[in-house]
Design an enzyme around this catalytic site. Structure first.
Site, short mmCIF file in Angstrom:
data_model
loop_
_atom_site.label_atom_id
_atom_site.label_comp_id
_atom_site.label_asym_id
_atom_site.label_seq_id
_atom_site.Cartn_x
_atom_site.Cartn_y
_atom_site.Cartn_z
N ARG A 111 0.81 -1.22 0.00
CA ARG A 111 0.00 0.00 0.00
C ARG A 111 0.84 1.27 0.00
O ARG A 111 0.44 2.30 0.56
CB ARG A 111 -0.96 0.02 1.21
CG ARG A 111 -1.93 -1.13 1.28
CD ARG A 111 -2.89 -1.17 0.10
NE ARG A 111 -3.78 -2.30 0.22
CZ ARG A 111 -3.52 -3.52 -0.20
NH1 ARG A 111 -2.37 -3.77 -0.82
NH2 ARG A 111 -4.37 -4.51 -0.04
N SER A 143 -11.23 0.10 3.30
CA SER A 143 -10.40 -0.34 4.42
C SER A 143 -9.71 0.86 5.05
O SER A 143 -8.96 1.57 4.37
CB SER A 143 -9.36 -1.36 3.94
OG SER A 143 -10.00 -2.51 3.43
N GLU A 147 -4.82 3.70 6.49
CA GLU A 147 -4.55 3.67 5.06
C GLU A 147 -5.15 4.91 4.41
O GLU A 147 -4.68 5.40 3.39
CB GLU A 147 -5.17 2.42 4.44
CG GLU A 147 -4.92 2.27 2.95
CD GLU A 147 -5.42 0.95 2.41
OE1 GLU A 147 -5.55 0.84 1.17
OE2 GLU A 147 -5.68 0.01 3.19
#
Length: 334
Positions: A163, A233, A329
């Site tokens: 990520r 998420s 995130e």
């Protein structure tokens, strides 16, 4: 081209009421260059935005949001039964995946139904079910924000990780993605061993059946943005030392993990949050989604402060109980 004082409540997936000082769509590199030049002349801060699926606007954005509508598509065959597919940054990511599946191009089907745009995929290194964008990205076309010159960078230069990429760290703000070139296969090639994907797909996978299975699983776990606002998420799955994990196993023998290398393992943040019984708990208008504890949703009247505080409370409890730091995130935009 620039719109002033724009309500962007419905231009980011959290759906939290907020505004931007300025907004502009652009359909070409030349238009983007003109907008950046004007922003500099007006001393406006600026930021590229896709579908707003990984953003939390903490307050009104006092600058120019630049939204790509570049939807070019160029296909180049190679000598080894692969193709190079260059897609403009404004493609909706799932529309691009659907197109690849329909054409019989293998490589991105596991990334079905991820919100966002093609441009964002190269920045965030989106991933799901054992596949990351960096696995199939060949190169990224960019416009440098200081010189306003075009350049192309190979994926191998972007320091891709879980990520993350240099676009989120050392290169943050230096470039705007205008197109991404993917190296896809014309031969059947599947990745099915992550989670329960293989059992949902069955014994005779096809591109379409893999895509349909991924969408089915995601729909069961994640809210539709037009029903409940969220940023998908919220937390990154933490990577911890294997020694730390082995100690935790003594107390939590059912704790799942994925091997990163010989010294590190990745722990599902959803398991940590679920184990501490956060599902369904709320603060103001923000709530931990009952079907997926990794998601924080806007129940209809959330303020950014509700989301920030709830996320902090969750992270604190995870650290207090497991000694593991989980980080958002989602990008907080101030």
């Amino acid at each position: 081209m620039i719109q002033e004082n724009i309500d962007i409540t419905h231009r980011h997936t959290f759906g939290i009421a907020t505004e931007a000082k300025a907004w502009a769509d652009y359909n070409s590199v030349d238009e983007l260059r003109q907008l950046l030049q004007e922003a500099k002349e007006r001393d406006l801060t600026f930021m590229p935005i896709g579908e707003g699926s990984n953003l939390l606007f903490v307050r009104r954005y006092d600058g120019l949001l630049l939204h790509s509508t570049i939807k070019t598509l160029n296909v180049t065959p190679t000598d080894n039964n692969e193709i190079l597919v260059q897609a403009g940054s404004g493609w909706i990511w799932d529309d691009f995946v659907a197109h690849c599946v329909s054409q019989g191009w293998y490589g991105v089907e596991n990334l079905s139904y991820i919100p966002g745009t093609v441009g964002a995929s190269a920045v965030q290194n989106v991933g799901a079910y054992g596949v990351e964008a960096c696995d199939v990205i060949d190169s990224i076309s960019l416009l440098a924000t200081d010189t306003l010159k075009e350049c192309t960078i190979k994926a191998s230069e972007c320091n891709y990780g879980y990520r993350t990429s240099l676009f989120k760290t050392d290169w943050k703000g230096m470039y705007i993605v205008t197109a991404v070139t993917f190296r896809l296969s014309l031969n059947p090639r599947y990745t099915l061993d992550y989670g329960n994907l293989r059992s949902v797909v069955g014994d005779t996978p096809t591109l379409s059946s893999v895509r349909e299975a991924v969408i089915k699983i995601r729909q069961q776990k994640l809210p539709e943005p037009n029903e409940l606002g969220s940023a998908g998420s919220f937390f990154v799955n933490p990577v911890i030392a294997r020694e730390h994990y082995n100690k935790l196993l003594e107390k939590y023998p059912n704790m799942p993990h994925y091997d990163v290398d010989t010294d590190r393992v990745k722990i599902p943040a959803a398991w940590l949050i679920d184990h501490l019984e956060w599902k369904g708990k709320s603060l103001g208008g923000a709530m931990v989604y009952p079907q997926q504890p990794l998601v924080i949703v806007n129940t209809g009247n959330a303020r950014a402060g509700h989301v920030v505080q709830l996320a902090q409370d969750i992270a604190f409890s995870v650290f207090e109980n497991f000694g593991i730091i989980i980080t958002p995130e989602v990008n907080y935009i101030h």
